[in-house]
Design a protein around this motif. Structure first.
Motif, PDB file in Angstrom:
ATOM      1  N   ALA A  77       4.584   6.574   3.489  1.00 36.37           N
ATOM      2  CA  ALA A  77       5.351   5.758   4.432  1.00 36.37           C
ATOM      3  C   ALA A  77       4.399   5.123   5.442  1.00 36.37           C
ATOM      4  O   ALA A  77       3.277   5.603   5.641  1.00 36.37           O
ATOM      5  CB  ALA A  77       6.389   6.623   5.144  1.00 36.37           C
ATOM      6  N   PRO A  78       4.825   4.030   6.110  1.00 35.27           N
ATOM      7  CA  PRO A  78       3.936   3.347   7.063  1.00 35.27           C
ATOM      8  C   PRO A  78       3.276   4.244   8.094  1.00 35.27           C
ATOM      9  O   PRO A  78       2.080   4.052   8.383  1.00 35.27           O
ATOM     10  CB  PRO A  78       4.864   2.307   7.704  1.00 35.27           C
ATOM     11  N   PRO A  79       3.983   5.239   8.707  1.00 38.97           N
ATOM     12  CA  PRO A  79       3.293   6.065   9.704  1.00 38.97           C
ATOM     13  C   PRO A  79       2.030   6.738   9.180  1.00 38.97           C
ATOM     14  O   PRO A  79       1.086   6.971   9.942  1.00 38.97           O
ATOM     15  CB  PRO A  79       4.362   7.103  10.088  1.00 38.97           C
ATOM     16  N   GLU A  80       1.987   7.023   7.876  1.00 34.83           N
ATOM     17  CA  GLU A  80       0.804   7.655   7.296  1.00 34.83           C
ATOM     18  C   GLU A  80      -0.367   6.687   7.182  1.00 34.83           C
ATOM     19  O   GLU A  80      -1.501   7.104   6.954  1.00 34.83           O
ATOM     20  CB  GLU A  80       1.143   8.224   5.923  1.00 34.83           C
ATOM     21  N   LEU A  81      -0.096   5.412   7.335  1.00 31.68           N
ATOM     22  CA  LEU A  81      -1.151   4.394   7.253  1.00 31.68           C
ATOM     23  C   LEU A  81      -1.545   3.853   8.622  1.00 31.68           C
ATOM     24  O   LEU A  81      -2.363   2.943   8.707  1.00 31.68           O
ATOM     25  CB  LEU A  81      -0.682   3.213   6.389  1.00 31.68           C
ATOM     26  N   GLU A  82      -0.972   4.400   9.668  1.00 27.09           N
ATOM     27  CA  GLU A  82      -1.181   3.805  10.994  1.00 27.09           C
ATOM     28  C   GLU A  82      -2.655   3.768  11.396  1.00 27.09           C
ATOM     29  O   GLU A  82      -3.143   2.777  11.940  1.00 27.09           O
ATOM     30  CB  GLU A  82      -0.373   4.556  12.051  1.00 27.09           C
ATOM     31  N   GLY A  83      -3.379   4.850  11.121  1.00 29.37           N
ATOM     32  CA  GLY A  83      -4.801   4.869  11.451  1.00 29.37           C
ATOM     33  C   GLY A  83      -5.566   3.808  10.685  1.00 29.37           C
ATOM     34  O   GLY A  83      -6.438   3.122  11.245  1.00 29.37           O
ATOM     35  N   GLU A  84      -5.275   3.656   9.398  1.00 30.33           N
ATOM     36  CA  GLU A  84      -5.946   2.645   8.584  1.00 30.33           C
ATOM     37  C   GLU A  84      -5.542   1.247   9.029  1.00 30.33           C
ATOM     38  O   GLU A  84      -6.355   0.316   9.027  1.00 30.33           O
ATOM     39  CB  GLU A  84      -5.607   2.857   7.107  1.00 30.33           C
ATOM     40  N   PHE A  85      -4.274   1.101   9.418  1.00 26.34           N
ATOM     41  CA  PHE A  85      -3.822  -0.190   9.934  1.00 26.34           C
ATOM     42  C   PHE A  85      -4.618  -0.574  11.176  1.00 26.34           C
ATOM     43  O   PHE A  85      -5.017  -1.731  11.342  1.00 26.34           O
ATOM     44  CB  PHE A  85      -2.325  -0.108  10.256  1.00 26.34           C
ATOM     45  N   GLU A  86      -4.843   0.386  12.054  1.00 28.59           N
ATOM     46  CA  GLU A  86      -5.605   0.110  13.260  1.00 28.59           C
ATOM     47  C   GLU A  86      -7.044  -0.273  12.931  1.00 28.59           C
ATOM     48  O   GLU A  86      -7.626  -1.157  13.573  1.00 28.59           O
ATOM     49  CB  GLU A  86      -5.581   1.321  14.199  1.00 28.59           C
ATOM     50  N   ARG A  87      -7.628   0.377  11.929  1.00 26.54           N
ATOM     51  CA  ARG A  87      -9.009   0.045  11.551  1.00 26.54           C
ATOM     52  C   ARG A  87      -9.094  -1.360  10.963  1.00 26.54           C
ATOM     53  O   ARG A  87     -10.030  -2.109  11.254  1.00 26.54           O
ATOM     54  CB  ARG A  87      -9.560   1.092  10.585  1.00 26.54           C
ATOM     55  N   VAL A  88      -8.121  -1.712  10.136  1.00 29.01           N
ATOM     56  CA  VAL A  88      -8.086  -3.074   9.605  1.00 29.01           C
ATOM     57  C   VAL A  88      -7.863  -4.062  10.742  1.00 29.01           C
ATOM     58  O   VAL A  88      -8.487  -5.130  10.792  1.00 29.01           O
ATOM     59  CB  VAL A  88      -6.981  -3.214   8.532  1.00 29.01           C
ATOM     60  N   THR A 104       0.826  -1.209   0.000  1.00 26.60           N
ATOM     61  CA  THR A 104       0.000   0.000   0.000  1.00 26.60           C
ATOM     62  C   THR A 104       0.856   1.252   0.000  1.00 26.60           C
ATOM     63  O   THR A 104       0.530   2.247  -0.670  1.00 26.60           O
ATOM     64  CB  THR A 104      -0.942   0.001   1.213  1.00 26.60           C
ATOM     65  N   CYS A 105       1.954   1.230   0.738  1.00 25.67           N
ATOM     66  CA  CYS A 105       2.860   2.387   0.747  1.00 25.67           C
ATOM     67  C   CYS A 105       3.418   2.647  -0.646  1.00 25.67           C
ATOM     68  O   CYS A 105       3.513   3.800  -1.085  1.00 25.67           O
ATOM     69  CB  CYS A 105       3.999   2.153   1.731  1.00 25.67           C
ATOM     70  N   HIS A 106       3.775   1.594  -1.361  1.00 24.86           N
ATOM     71  CA  HIS A 106       4.243   1.758  -2.738  1.00 24.86           C
ATOM     72  C   HIS A 106       3.132   2.306  -3.631  1.00 24.86           C
ATOM     73  O   HIS A 106       3.345   3.198  -4.449  1.00 24.86           O
ATOM     74  CB  HIS A 106       4.737   0.418  -3.289  1.00 24.86           C
ATOM     75  N   THR A 107       1.941   1.761  -3.462  1.00 22.30           N
ATOM     76  CA  THR A 107       0.817   2.178  -4.300  1.00 22.30           C
ATOM     77  C   THR A 107       0.461   3.639  -4.093  1.00 22.30           C
ATOM     78  O   THR A 107       0.206   4.376  -5.051  1.00 22.30           O
ATOM     79  CB  THR A 107      -0.419   1.307  -4.002  1.00 22.30           C
ATOM     80  N   LEU A 108       0.437   4.070  -2.839  1.00 18.05           N
ATOM     81  CA  LEU A 108       0.005   5.430  -2.510  1.00 18.05           C
ATOM     82  C   LEU A 108       1.169   6.407  -2.351  1.00 18.05           C
ATOM     83  O   LEU A 108       0.944   7.583  -2.052  1.00 18.05           O
ATOM     84  CB  LEU A 108      -0.821   5.416  -1.226  1.00 18.05           C
ATOM     85  N   ASP A 109       2.394   5.912  -2.537  1.00 20.93           N
ATOM     86  CA  ASP A 109       3.586   6.755  -2.399  1.00 20.93           C
ATOM     87  C   ASP A 109       3.602   7.428  -1.031  1.00 20.93           C
ATOM     88  O   ASP A 109       3.671   8.655  -0.914  1.00 20.93           O
ATOM     89  CB  ASP A 109       3.647   7.801  -3.510  1.00 20.93           C
TER      90      ASP A 109
END
Length: 223
Positions: free
Chosen positions: A128-139, A121-126
């Motif tokens: 870094a992981p910290p920017e996905l932390e909220g979505e990671f928690e929801r998943v 997902t980080c590659h797809t959306l360009d």
């Protein structure tokens, strides 16, 4: 191309891709005979990839892709990730209970697939992981609700557990929260190693092997 890179595309995942994944997941429902370990896990896993917002849908879709890729490899006679192999190996074992198959698949899905899905997902959306932390928690919350469903629907009642104490021990020894924490840490490490493909692949293999050991433990025959 490594397993880490195989879903790393530059554009945002189209809704059509997520819809196709959802259709595939639904089409596989009840494909296998009753009691088949792979079918047990597939039937409890949500079919929807939840496109919705770009990041949530992409992460959930990438997670579904990882699972379907392992399934396709096994069905084609290939070699799925090591963490998934015990589930395919023991899928017809009469001494492994449905709750074990479900939790074994869930661990492989979290300990291996989820960390790689974050990197995808980080590659797809360009990002870094910290920017996905909220979505990671929801998943992660969705996976936690899946664990609750597994316990409610597949765990034997108290009378049977008095006979099958080893099953109670196995189930209580596994922690979804610890698996989620490990997946997040692995994703961050893999992201830092993205410029070192051989090191990243070695780390992925070690993570996969460790997850496989836990799945094998969870699938210990109890009768």
């Amino acid at each position: 191309m490594t397993q880490i890179e195989q879903f790393a595309e530059p554009a945002v995942l189209p809704a059509l891709v997520a819809d196709t994944l959802t259709q595939r997941m639904r089409a596989l429902r009840h494909r296998w005979p009753p009691g088949d370990g792979v079918g047990v896990f597939h039937d409890v896993r949500p079919a929807e990839t939840g496109y919705g917002e770009a990041t949530t849908g992409t992460l959930r879709a990438r997670l579904a892709e990882r699972y379907l890729s392992a399934l396709d490899a096994a069905e084609a006679g290939g070699r799925p990730p090591e963490c998934w192999r015990p589930l395919f190996q023991y899928r017809h074992h009469p001494g492994v209970r449905p709750v074990q198959f479900a939790l074994g698949g869930l661990h492989a899905h979290i300990a291996h697939d989820l960390s790689l899905a974050v990197v995808d997902t980080c590659h797809t959306l360009d990002c870094a992981p910290p920017e996905l932390e909220g979505e990671f928690e929801r998943v992660g919350d969705l996976l936690a609700s899946l664990e609750e469903r597994i316990h409610d629907d597949l765990m034997p009642g108290p009378d049977l557990l008095r006979i099958a104490d080893p099953l109670n021990h196995l189930v209580s020894s596994w922690s979804l929260e610890r698996a989620r924490e490990a997946a997040w840490s692995s994703a961050r490490v893999l992201w830092r190693l993205r410029g070192l493909p051989s090191s990243a692949e070695e780390f992925r293999r070690q993570t996969d092997a460790g997850a496989g050991l836990v799945v094998r433990f969870l699938l210990t025959p109890c009768r």
